[in-house]
Design a protein around this motif. Sequence first.
Motif, PDB file in Angstrom:
ATOM      1  N   GLU A  97     -29.183 -26.152  -5.122  1.00 28.94           N
ATOM      2  CA  GLU A  97     -29.006 -26.219  -3.669  1.00 28.94           C
ATOM      3  C   GLU A  97     -30.206 -25.549  -3.016  1.00 28.94           C
ATOM      4  OE1 GLU A  97     -25.321 -25.280  -0.652  1.00 28.94           O
ATOM      5  OE2 GLU A  97     -25.711 -23.869  -2.278  1.00 28.94           O
ATOM      6  N   ILE A  98     -30.701 -26.133  -1.920  1.00 24.05           N
ATOM      7  CA  ILE A  98     -31.903 -25.628  -1.245  1.00 24.05           C
ATOM      8  C   ILE A  98     -31.524 -25.007   0.096  1.00 24.05           C
ATOM      9  CG2 ILE A  98     -34.176 -26.199  -0.352  1.00 24.05           C
ATOM     10  CD1 ILE A  98     -33.918 -26.469  -3.375  1.00 24.05           C
ATOM     11  N   LEU A  99     -32.021 -23.797   0.340  1.00 23.21           N
ATOM     12  CA  LEU A  99     -31.854 -23.115   1.621  1.00 23.21           C
ATOM     13  C   LEU A  99     -33.234 -22.880   2.220  1.00 23.21           C
ATOM     14  CD1 LEU A  99     -29.321 -22.231  -0.249  1.00 23.21           C
ATOM     15  CD2 LEU A  99     -29.091 -20.325   1.351  1.00 23.21           C
ATOM     16  N   ILE A 100     -33.327 -22.939   3.545  1.00 21.92           N
ATOM     17  CA  ILE A 100     -34.556 -22.575   4.245  1.00 21.92           C
ATOM     18  C   ILE A 100     -34.269 -21.331   5.075  1.00 21.92           C
ATOM     19  CG2 ILE A 100     -36.336 -23.286   5.884  1.00 21.92           C
ATOM     20  CD1 ILE A 100     -35.775 -26.163   5.171  1.00 21.92           C
ATOM     21  N   LEU A 101     -35.080 -20.304   4.867  1.00 20.30           N
ATOM     22  CA  LEU A 101     -34.920 -19.038   5.578  1.00 20.30           C
ATOM     23  C   LEU A 101     -36.107 -18.816   6.510  1.00 20.30           C
ATOM     24  CD1 LEU A 101     -33.973 -16.736   2.535  1.00 20.30           C
ATOM     25  CD2 LEU A 101     -32.523 -18.360   3.758  1.00 20.30           C
ATOM     26  N   SER A 102     -35.842 -18.194   7.638  1.00 21.40           N
ATOM     27  CA  SER A 102     -36.917 -17.861   8.575  1.00 21.40           C
ATOM     28  C   SER A 102     -37.729 -16.680   8.035  1.00 21.40           C
ATOM     29  CB  SER A 102     -36.326 -17.493   9.934  1.00 21.40           C
ATOM     30  OG  SER A 102     -35.680 -16.229   9.852  1.00 21.40           O
ATOM     31  N   ARG A 103     -38.756 -16.323   8.770  1.00 25.13           N
ATOM     32  CA  ARG A 103     -39.582 -15.178   8.386  1.00 25.13           C
ATOM     33  C   ARG A 103     -38.741 -13.905   8.256  1.00 25.13           C
ATOM     34  NH1 ARG A 103     -45.082 -14.928   9.142  1.00 25.13           N
ATOM     35  NH2 ARG A 103     -44.953 -16.684  10.620  1.00 25.13           N
ATOM     36  N   SER A 104     -37.680 -13.801   9.065  1.00 21.10           N
ATOM     37  CA  SER A 104     -36.807 -12.623   9.020  1.00 21.10           C
ATOM     38  C   SER A 104     -35.610 -12.825   8.086  1.00 21.10           C
ATOM     39  CB  SER A 104     -36.314 -12.296  10.430  1.00 21.10           C
ATOM     40  OG  SER A 104     -35.577 -13.385  10.978  1.00 21.10           O
ATOM     41  N   ARG A 105     -35.646 -13.888   7.259  1.00 21.20           N
ATOM     42  CA  ARG A 105     -34.632 -14.196   6.236  1.00 21.20           C
ATOM     43  C   ARG A 105     -33.324 -14.701   6.836  1.00 21.20           C
ATOM     44  NH1 ARG A 105     -36.222  -9.248   4.923  1.00 21.20           N
ATOM     45  NH2 ARG A 105     -34.148  -8.382   5.168  1.00 21.20           N
ATOM     46  N   GLU A 106     -33.366 -15.205   8.072  1.00 18.24           N
ATOM     47  CA  GLU A 106     -32.187 -15.864   8.644  1.00 18.24           C
ATOM     48  C   GLU A 106     -32.077 -17.255   8.034  1.00 18.24           C
ATOM     49  OE1 GLU A 106     -30.610 -17.846  12.832  1.00 18.24           O
ATOM     50  OE2 GLU A 106     -32.358 -16.533  12.837  1.00 18.24           O
ATOM     51  N   VAL A 107     -30.862 -17.645   7.682  1.00 18.64           N
ATOM     52  CA  VAL A 107     -30.651 -18.958   7.075  1.00 18.64           C
ATOM     53  C   VAL A 107     -30.729 -20.021   8.169  1.00 18.64           C
ATOM     54  CG1 VAL A 107     -29.087 -20.423   5.751  1.00 18.64           C
ATOM     55  CG2 VAL A 107     -29.223 -17.974   5.255  1.00 18.64           C
ATOM     56  N   LEU A 108     -31.782 -20.837   8.120  1.00  7.83           N
ATOM     57  CA  LEU A 108     -31.980 -21.920   9.089  1.00  7.83           C
ATOM     58  C   LEU A 108     -31.332 -23.210   8.615  1.00  7.83           C
ATOM     59  CD1 LEU A 108     -35.779 -21.332   9.836  1.00  7.83           C
ATOM     60  CD2 LEU A 108     -33.823 -20.517  11.178  1.00  7.83           C
ATOM     61  N   LEU A 109     -31.313 -23.395   7.305  1.00  5.69           N
ATOM     62  CA  LEU A 109     -30.735 -24.598   6.710  1.00  5.69           C
ATOM     63  C   LEU A 109     -30.055 -24.199   5.403  1.00  5.69           C
ATOM     64  CD1 LEU A 109     -30.617 -27.785   6.966  1.00  5.69           C
ATOM     65  CD2 LEU A 109     -32.499 -27.789   5.319  1.00  5.69           C
ATOM     66  N   GLY A 110     -28.815 -24.635   5.263  1.00  2.00           N
ATOM     67  CA  GLY A 110     -28.064 -24.294   4.062  1.00  2.00           C
ATOM     68  C   GLY A 110     -26.585 -24.529   4.278  1.00  2.00           C
ATOM     69  N   PRO A 111     -25.739 -23.940   3.449  1.00  5.05           N
ATOM     70  CA  PRO A 111     -24.292 -24.120   3.600  1.00  5.05           C
ATOM     71  C   PRO A 111     -23.826 -23.632   4.967  1.00  5.05           C
ATOM     72  CG  PRO A 111     -24.812 -23.075   1.503  1.00  5.05           C
ATOM     73  CD  PRO A 111     -26.073 -23.082   2.302  1.00  5.05           C
ATOM     74  N   PRO A 112     -22.876 -24.314   5.595  1.00  6.32           N
ATOM     75  CA  PRO A 112     -22.398 -23.895   6.921  1.00  6.32           C
ATOM     76  C   PRO A 112     -21.992 -22.435   6.988  1.00  6.32           C
ATOM     77  CG  PRO A 112     -21.510 -26.057   6.375  1.00  6.32           C
ATOM     78  CD  PRO A 112     -22.217 -25.569   5.145  1.00  6.32           C
ATOM     79  N   ALA A 113     -21.407 -21.906   5.909  1.00  5.70           N
ATOM     80  CA  ALA A 113     -20.948 -20.515   5.916  1.00  5.70           C
ATOM     81  C   ALA A 113     -22.104 -19.519   6.008  1.00  5.70           C
ATOM     82  CB  ALA A 113     -20.121 -20.224   4.663  1.00  5.70           C
ATOM     83  N   LEU A 114     -23.323 -19.953   5.687  1.00  2.82           N
ATOM     84  CA  LEU A 114     -24.473 -19.040   5.692  1.00  2.82           C
ATOM     85  C   LEU A 114     -25.386 -19.223   6.896  1.00  2.82           C
ATOM     86  CD1 LEU A 114     -25.630 -19.046   1.948  1.00  2.82           C
ATOM     87  CD2 LEU A 114     -24.160 -17.406   3.124  1.00  2.82           C
TER      88      LEU A 114
END
Length: 301
Positions: free
Chosen positions: A203-220
């Motif tokens: 599964e692939i997640l995209i995190l912002s520079r501050s490690r906020e989940v921009l793309l991923g499971p809805p719960a995250l």
Amino acid sequence: MASAPPPLRVILAAAFGGIALLAALGTSLLAGAEASRRVAASQVDSLHGTAGRFAERLDRDLAARWRDLQVAAGLPLMRDPATPADLRRVILQRLHDTFADYALIAFVAPGGRVVADSRRLLEGEDASGRPFVRDAMQGPVIEDVHDAQMLAGRLGSGGRLRLLDLAAPVRAADGALVGVVAAHLDWRWAAGVVGTPRPGEPEILILSRSREVLLGPPALLGTTLPEAALAGGPTAFPDGEGFLAAAAATRGWAAHPGLGWQVLARRPAAEALAPAQALRRDILLFGLGASALAALLGWLA
């Protein structure tokens, strides 16, 4: 009548057989643990490679959109202050048609008024309050993912609309500012790049520079992951603890500076480490079987 004690040879054979069995068991456990460690390290390397490939794809795609804006801003008709709004709109529409994930492309006058756009949704409105428009009057800019403001409710998307903004200044031949070409990129573009993992794929997640989940499971979505989540290896997440994960940073591409995203690939640990557990079990069973056979042969010798 008391039975005779077993011959010394039998006692020694039994003793040596027991020692061999214990030695084989210990060796099997050590070999299994080392094999398991290597398989786990290989899985982490694989996840890191997957994250790196997606990070590069995102960088390349954004660099292409960045280049789109530079090309549009450099067109002679866009640079000519006398070019009418209708002709500017045609240019923007053609650019929009080259990439379906643009939500809208606009030409904004130096005062902040939207002169023309590819969908005729914002024409005549004041965009001077948008920081990225003001900044683009000085040079090319890119703004990270955010909820739609001026376009909210106008595109009929039927849900939350998130955008990524790019803009570049348009200057006349004498260097005077003519306006700004600004593009809103629908964030669903990134979901299309990542895709939906098939069974067995990470599964692939995209995190912002501050490690906020921009793309991923809805719960995250919107949560900030701890820095340890980027370290690689067994990792706990707010939606579960049993994961193996690895991350790779986006770095921009060519003239595009990048946004400092982290792309994280993860798999359930039980699934990722299943080959390691099977190998460890096979080594242990083989070692036990071999040592038991050796002990039996020693006993019968």
